[in-house]
Design a protein around this motif. Structure first.
Motif, PDB file in Angstrom:
ATOM      1  N   PRO A  21       3.485  11.625  -3.752  1.00 20.07           N
ATOM      2  CA  PRO A  21       2.299  10.776  -3.956  1.00 20.07           C
ATOM      3  C   PRO A  21       2.594   9.284  -3.911  1.00 20.07           C
ATOM      4  N   LEU A  22       3.722   8.856  -4.505  1.00 29.20           N
ATOM      5  CA  LEU A  22       4.040   7.434  -4.511  1.00 29.20           C
ATOM      6  C   LEU A  22       4.298   6.931  -3.098  1.00 29.20           C
ATOM      7  N   ASP A  23       5.021   7.704  -2.290  1.00 28.56           N
ATOM      8  CA  ASP A  23       5.256   7.298  -0.903  1.00 28.56           C
ATOM      9  C   ASP A  23       3.952   7.272  -0.117  1.00 28.56           C
ATOM     10  N   ALA A  24       3.086   8.240  -0.374  1.00 30.81           N
ATOM     11  CA  ALA A  24       1.791   8.269   0.311  1.00 30.81           C
ATOM     12  C   ALA A  24       0.972   7.030  -0.023  1.00 30.81           C
ATOM     13  N   ALA A  25       0.998   6.617  -1.288  1.00 28.92           N
ATOM     14  CA  ALA A  25       0.244   5.430  -1.698  1.00 28.92           C
ATOM     15  C   ALA A  25       0.813   4.173  -1.054  1.00 28.92           C
ATOM     16  N   ARG A  26       2.129   4.092  -0.995  1.00 28.95           N
ATOM     17  CA  ARG A  26       2.764   2.902  -0.414  1.00 28.95           C
ATOM     18  C   ARG A  26       2.502   2.788   1.083  1.00 28.95           C
ATOM     19  N   GLN A  27       2.380   3.922   1.758  1.00 26.97           N
ATOM     20  CA  GLN A  27       2.193   3.900   3.210  1.00 26.97           C
ATOM     21  C   GLN A  27       0.723   3.876   3.626  1.00 26.97           C
ATOM     22  N   ALA A  28      -0.177   4.020   2.679  1.00 25.95           N
ATOM     23  CA  ALA A  28      -1.598   4.161   3.017  1.00 25.95           C
ATOM     24  C   ALA A  28      -2.157   2.879   3.626  1.00 25.95           C
ATOM     25  N   ASP A  29      -2.967   3.059   4.642  1.00 26.60           N
ATOM     26  CA  ASP A  29      -3.746   1.950   5.212  1.00 26.60           C
ATOM     27  C   ASP A  29      -5.058   1.896   4.429  1.00 26.60           C
ATOM     28  N   LEU A  30      -5.186   0.909   3.553  1.00 30.32           N
ATOM     29  CA  LEU A  30      -6.345   0.856   2.658  1.00 30.32           C
ATOM     30  C   LEU A  30      -7.627   0.466   3.373  1.00 30.32           C
ATOM     31  N   GLY A  31      -7.520  -0.226   4.479  1.00 27.01           N
ATOM     32  CA  GLY A  31      -8.713  -0.581   5.232  1.00 27.01           C
ATOM     33  C   GLY A  31      -9.746  -1.281   4.360  1.00 27.01           C
ATOM     34  N   ARG A  32     -10.975  -0.798   4.385  1.00 31.87           N
ATOM     35  CA  ARG A  32     -12.073  -1.444   3.656  1.00 31.87           C
ATOM     36  C   ARG A  32     -11.897  -1.378   2.149  1.00 31.87           C
ATOM     37  N   TRP A  33     -10.974  -0.518   1.674  1.00 25.81           N
ATOM     38  CA  TRP A  33     -10.784  -0.357   0.230  1.00 25.81           C
ATOM     39  C   TRP A  33      -9.709  -1.295  -0.324  1.00 25.81           C
ATOM     40  N   ALA A  34      -9.162  -2.148   0.520  1.00 26.64           N
ATOM     41  CA  ALA A  34      -8.099  -3.048   0.073  1.00 26.64           C
ATOM     42  C   ALA A  34      -8.584  -4.073  -0.942  1.00 26.64           C
ATOM     43  N   ALA A  35      -9.874  -4.354  -0.962  1.00 29.36           N
ATOM     44  CA  ALA A  35     -10.405  -5.367  -1.871  1.00 29.36           C
ATOM     45  C   ALA A  35     -10.715  -4.822  -3.264  1.00 29.36           C
ATOM     46  N   LEU A  36     -10.605  -3.511  -3.452  1.00 31.64           N
ATOM     47  CA  LEU A  36     -10.927  -2.950  -4.763  1.00 31.64           C
ATOM     48  C   LEU A  36      -9.902  -3.384  -5.809  1.00 31.64           C
ATOM     49  N   ARG A  37     -10.408  -3.637  -7.027  1.00 32.87           N
ATOM     50  CA  ARG A  37      -9.497  -3.912  -8.134  1.00 32.87           C
ATOM     51  C   ARG A  37      -8.676  -2.656  -8.468  1.00 32.87           C
ATOM     52  N   GLU A  38      -7.627  -2.857  -9.261  1.00 36.52           N
ATOM     53  CA  GLU A  38      -6.782  -1.768  -9.761  1.00 36.52           C
ATOM     54  C   GLU A  38      -6.226  -0.886  -8.634  1.00 36.52           C
ATOM     55  N   PRO A  39      -5.559  -1.477  -7.630  1.00 38.16           N
ATOM     56  CA  PRO A  39      -5.041  -0.670  -6.519  1.00 38.16           C
ATOM     57  C   PRO A  39      -3.987   0.338  -6.955  1.00 38.16           C
ATOM     58  N   GLU A  40      -3.356   0.113  -8.123  1.00 34.79           N
ATOM     59  CA  GLU A  40      -2.352   1.063  -8.607  1.00 34.79           C
ATOM     60  C   GLU A  40      -2.945   2.433  -8.898  1.00 34.79           C
ATOM     61  N   ARG A  41      -4.275   2.502  -9.047  1.00 35.81           N
ATOM     62  CA  ARG A  41      -4.905   3.801  -9.294  1.00 35.81           C
ATOM     63  C   ARG A  41      -4.827   4.735  -8.091  1.00 35.81           C
ATOM     64  N   LEU A  42      -4.546   4.185  -6.911  1.00 35.61           N
ATOM     65  CA  LEU A  42      -4.504   5.042  -5.729  1.00 35.61           C
ATOM     66  C   LEU A  42      -3.504   6.169  -5.902  1.00 35.61           C
ATOM     67  N   VAL A  43      -2.327   5.891  -6.460  1.00 38.04           N
ATOM     68  CA  VAL A  43      -1.331   6.954  -6.586  1.00 38.04           C
ATOM     69  C   VAL A  43      -1.809   8.017  -7.576  1.00 38.04           C
ATOM     70  N   ALA A  44      -2.518   7.627  -8.627  1.00 44.29           N
ATOM     71  CA  ALA A  44      -3.095   8.605  -9.549  1.00 44.29           C
ATOM     72  C   ALA A  44      -4.092   9.497  -8.818  1.00 44.29           C
ATOM     73  N   ASN A  45      -4.878   8.895  -7.946  1.00 45.37           N
ATOM     74  CA  ASN A  45      -5.880   9.664  -7.213  1.00 45.37           C
ATOM     75  C   ASN A  45      -5.242  10.600  -6.191  1.00 45.37           C
ATOM     76  N   ILE A  46      -4.128  10.176  -5.614  1.00 49.17           N
ATOM     77  CA  ILE A  46      -3.415  11.062  -4.686  1.00 49.17           C
ATOM     78  C   ILE A  46      -2.824  12.244  -5.447  1.00 49.17           C
ATOM     79  N   HIS A  47      -2.275  12.001  -6.627  1.00 52.69           N
ATOM     80  CA  HIS A  47      -1.812  13.112  -7.463  1.00 52.69           C
ATOM     81  C   HIS A  47      -2.946  14.119  -7.668  1.00 52.69           C
ATOM     82  N   SER A  48      -4.127  13.619  -7.981  1.00 55.05           N
ATOM     83  CA  SER A  48      -5.270  14.499  -8.205  1.00 55.05           C
ATOM     84  C   SER A  48      -5.677  15.213  -6.920  1.00 55.05           C
ATOM     85  N   GLY A  49      -5.585  14.504  -5.796  1.00 54.20           N
ATOM     86  CA  GLY A  49      -5.884  15.135  -4.515  1.00 54.20           C
ATOM     87  C   GLY A  49      -4.906  16.244  -4.177  1.00 54.20           C
TER      88      GLY A  49
END
Length: 299
Positions: A241-269
């Protein structure tokens, strides 16, 4: 407390959203519903000082007592201040009560730097339900509903005011912040948002960030579609999950606050894909690693 001043904003006659900017970690919204003889608050705040400030803001709006306190879920930003409303009956889903009673919330707070928490302590809900519960504020109907599935958590409650067409979503919806699914389900939240859209609300008061229209539900659904596609592709590639978050192309979601939550969401995914529970210890460590250290919060 941060220099950003909370505001009490009318979203309908007798319904005020208490907005704590910028809506980041532990800067949640509460909602005051005022009736002729008593008031309802949906959620409180994360710290003693912020909850006392909310109480002061309530007193500037109405002199009727708060007799009912609805907890949308168990997370501390929404519940830490409950004990500072001793005159109110706290209402929640049964799972929320279970978590308030058993959680060591000080362990969670250790992930954050910044806040002065003050006197916070568990205040377990005294009235619980599993599916729906109707409250009345004078002749205003306040429908409390559990989605029937895990979404943001397993015990989410949203409040629907049908006469006003106001939806109080709790953390089923964030405005401007990255959704958080550490204890939830991407698919469950997506199905829940589709059902919320069918209510056809005019105003959505999210758990964090400013009130919006129903387009906020659609935007969150689009994020979840992107997240689930990302998780499926990364899982198929064997990425942690951490590698997936680091490599992700955030695109339109790059402006969202709390980007560190992405790895939590990938864990859930990934948990959704494999059917195995999330390792919360590893999730927390990955979120701190992605953030580059403990998470700063200005609650």
């Amino acid at each position: 407390m941060a220099e950003l001043t909370p505001s009490m904003v009318a979203v309908a006659d007798g319904v005020h959203a208490y907005l704590q900017q910028d809506g980041g970690w532990y800067l949640n919204n509460a909602v005051l519903i005022t009736g002729p003889d008593a008031a309802i608050t949906v959620d409180t705040a994360a710290t003693e000082a912020r909850t006392r400030a909310y109480r002061a803001a309530i007193s500037r709006v109405t002199d009727v007592p708060v007799r009912t306190l609805v907890a949308t879920h168990h997370h501390g930003d929404h519940t830490h201040g409950n004990h500072l409303f001793p005159e109110a009956t706290v209402v929640s889903h049964t799972y929320c009560r279970e978590r308030v009673l058993r959680d060591d919330y000080h362990a969670v707070l250790a992930l954050f730097t910044g806040p002065s928490w003050g006197d916070i302590r568990p205040a377990a809900p005294g009235l619980t339900f599993r599916d729906t519960l109707t409250l009345w504020s004078g002749d205003r109907r306040v429908e409390l509903r559990h989605p029937g599935r895990a979404a943001h958590t397993r015990g989410d409650v949203y409040a629907w005011l049908p006469d006003d067409r106001v939806l109080i979503s709790g953390d089923l919806v964030f405005n401007g912040g990255t959704p958080l699914l550490a204890e939830g389900s991407p698919g469950g939240l997506a199905r829940t948002l589709e059902e919320l859209g069918e209510l056809d609300p005019e105003v959505v008061v999210p758990g964090h960030g400013g009130p919006s229209g129903p387009e906020l539900l659609l935007e969150t659904l689009e994020y979840l579609t992107w997240l689930r596609q990302l998780a499926r592709a990364a899982h198929a590639d064997g990425l942690a999950p951490l590698d997936a978050a680091r490599q992700a192309d955030l695109g339109r979601w790059a402006a969202l606050r709390e980007p560190e939550r992405l790895v939590a969401n990938i864990h859930s995914g990934y948990a959704e894909i494999t059917g195995t529970p999330v390792d919360m210890t590893r999730l927390a460590a990955d979120m701190i690693e992605l953030n580059g250290g403990l998470i700063h919060c200005h609650a």
